[in-house]
Design a protein around this motif. Structure first.
Motif, PDB file in Angstrom:
ATOM      1  N   ALA A  12      31.692  56.786  29.105  1.00 35.78           N
ATOM      2  CA  ALA A  12      30.934  56.345  27.928  1.00 35.78           C
ATOM      3  C   ALA A  12      31.309  57.139  26.682  1.00 35.78           C
ATOM      4  O   ALA A  12      31.254  56.610  25.561  1.00 35.78           O
ATOM      5  N   GLN A  16      33.445  52.506  24.398  1.00 35.01           N
ATOM      6  CA  GLN A  16      32.238  51.714  24.190  1.00 35.01           C
ATOM      7  C   GLN A  16      32.628  50.233  24.174  1.00 35.01           C
ATOM      8  O   GLN A  16      33.123  49.732  23.155  1.00 35.01           O
ATOM      9  N   CYS A 100      28.300  50.944  27.296  1.00 36.41           N
ATOM     10  CA  CYS A 100      28.038  50.245  26.034  1.00 36.41           C
ATOM     11  C   CYS A 100      27.013  51.008  25.201  1.00 36.41           C
ATOM     12  O   CYS A 100      26.189  51.746  25.726  1.00 36.41           O
ATOM     13  N   ALA A 101      27.096  50.853  23.911  1.00 31.19           N
ATOM     14  CA  ALA A 101      26.181  51.520  22.996  1.00 31.19           C
ATOM     15  C   ALA A 101      25.491  50.468  22.121  1.00 31.19           C
ATOM     16  O   ALA A 101      26.161  49.625  21.547  1.00 31.19           O
ATOM     17  N   ARG A 103      22.883  52.271  24.943  1.00 34.69           N
ATOM     18  CA  ARG A 103      22.851  52.191  26.402  1.00 34.69           C
ATOM     19  C   ARG A 103      21.759  51.225  26.857  1.00 34.69           C
ATOM     20  O   ARG A 103      20.647  51.229  26.322  1.00 34.69           O
ATOM     21  N   VAL A 311      27.298  46.432  18.864  1.00 38.11           N
ATOM     22  CA  VAL A 311      28.017  47.580  19.405  1.00 38.11           C
ATOM     23  C   VAL A 311      28.918  48.146  18.313  1.00 38.11           C
ATOM     24  O   VAL A 311      29.831  47.464  17.852  1.00 38.11           O
TER      25      VAL A 311
END
Length: 332
Positions: A12, A16, A100-101, A103, A311
């Motif tokens: 992470a 991303q 992914c951001a 989360r 994102v």
């Protein structure tokens, strides 16, 4: 204190993925879950259920099939190996959901649920072989695969929406009707496993495989009765959604379900009146997956959780993707 080494956090920190990637990874889980069901059916329909007569190895002395085992050993072993492909696909979905951001913990949990379902169903599959294709274990094996498909569909749906508290798009009684549709469809699938367990395709031609002691034609009639119930509930739900002026998406999902049910019904009648030819039975199993997916999509479409968050592009030089739509990144 030194930080605990967490491989997923390390990924992470460096990657991303876009919301589109996570959504596609979740869809790949759905596709692989369907493939596992269909190939598992192919093992039974080609009389390869005991192509590898033991488990976890293929024979007492070999991990892989031997030439003496012929094509049946290859088919059974190939189906086992597909489990590892499924694990890899689910693993990618778990890593993508974790990385992914912002989360999204619900997606990560759904991914890990799939992993543990795969592991447990692998054990059930082993017990199936060790018990000589006991029909009740075979039914449990299929139902566990259906549970995996259920979680995969939920993850796929959830990856395309946000994490707000769910908001109903229809009134309570309409949601209750959708619950009845889900339960009736689940019972339809369960009765279908009884048809399989009592029918003519036992899974192995070289051994006297135990069958469920029921008349498969009578059980098939019960299965057809549930088909009519599910169709009736689908039509009723469509009229109700029109009457309450529900959003377009739920009404479209119901129409999709009705079309799939009609096609599956045609396949079922062809299967029944032609003494269950292997290829048609395989197509019918594929259709059952599509029916269940369509039912779940109807149910899930009756509430919303907002849109998935955007994102951010990590370097400012690429586009992030949110909900399938590009989001402009700042330039330098």
């Amino acid at each position: 204190m030194p930080k605990t080494l967490n491989p997923l956090q390390m990924v992470a920190d460096r990657w991303q993925p876009s919301a589109r990637f996570v959504h596609r990874a979740a869809l790949a889980c759905v596709v692989m879950a369907v493939i596992i069901v269909v190939t598992g059916g192919a093992v039974r329909l080609t009389q390869s259920g005991l192509g590898c007569p033991t488990w976890p190895t293929c024979t007492e002395d070999s991990l892989t099939p031997t030439p003496e085992m012929g094509v049946n050993g290859i088919i059974e072993f190939t189906n086992r190996m597909l489990t590892y492909v499924l694990c890899a696909v689910v693993g990618v979905a778990i890593v993508a959901a974790r990385a992914c951001a912002p989360r999204r913990r619900p997606l990560t949990r759904l991914g890990w649920t799939q992993f543990w379902l795969i592991a447990s169903n692998g054990i059930i599959g082993g017990i199936t072989v060790l018990t000589g294709l006991n029909p009740y274990i075979v039914a449990a094996h299929f139902l566990a695969a259906t549970a995996l498909l259920t979680v995969a569909v939920v993850m796929w749906h959830r990856s395309g929406e946000g994490d707000d508290e769910p908001r109903d798009l229809v009134a309570g009684p309409v949601r209750q009707l959708s619950w009845v549709l889900v339960v009736a469809s689940a019972l339809l699938i369960v009765v279908g496993t009884v048809v399989t367990g009592s029918g003519r395709h036992a899974g192995d031609a070289k051994k006297d495989v135990h069958r469920i002691p029921l008349d498969w034609r009578e059980v098939t009639q019960l299965h057809v009765d549930f088909v009519y119930i599910v169709i009736g509930l689908t039509v009723a739900l469509w009229f109700v959604l029109r009457a309450v002026k529900a959003p377009a998406v739920p009404r479209r999902r119901v129409v999709e379900l009705f079309v799939v049910l009609m096609l599956q019904g045609v396949i079922g009648y062809v299967q029944y009146f032609n003494d269950s030819p292997e290829f048609v039975v395989g197509v019918h199993m594929f259709g059952s997956c599509l029916v269940w997916i369509a039912v779940l999509r109807v149910f899930l479409s009756l509430r919303e959780r907002g849109e998935a968050a955007a994102v951010p592009a990590p370097s400012g030089e690429h586009e992030a993707v949110a909900g399938g739509q590009p989001v402009a990144a700042s330039s330098r």
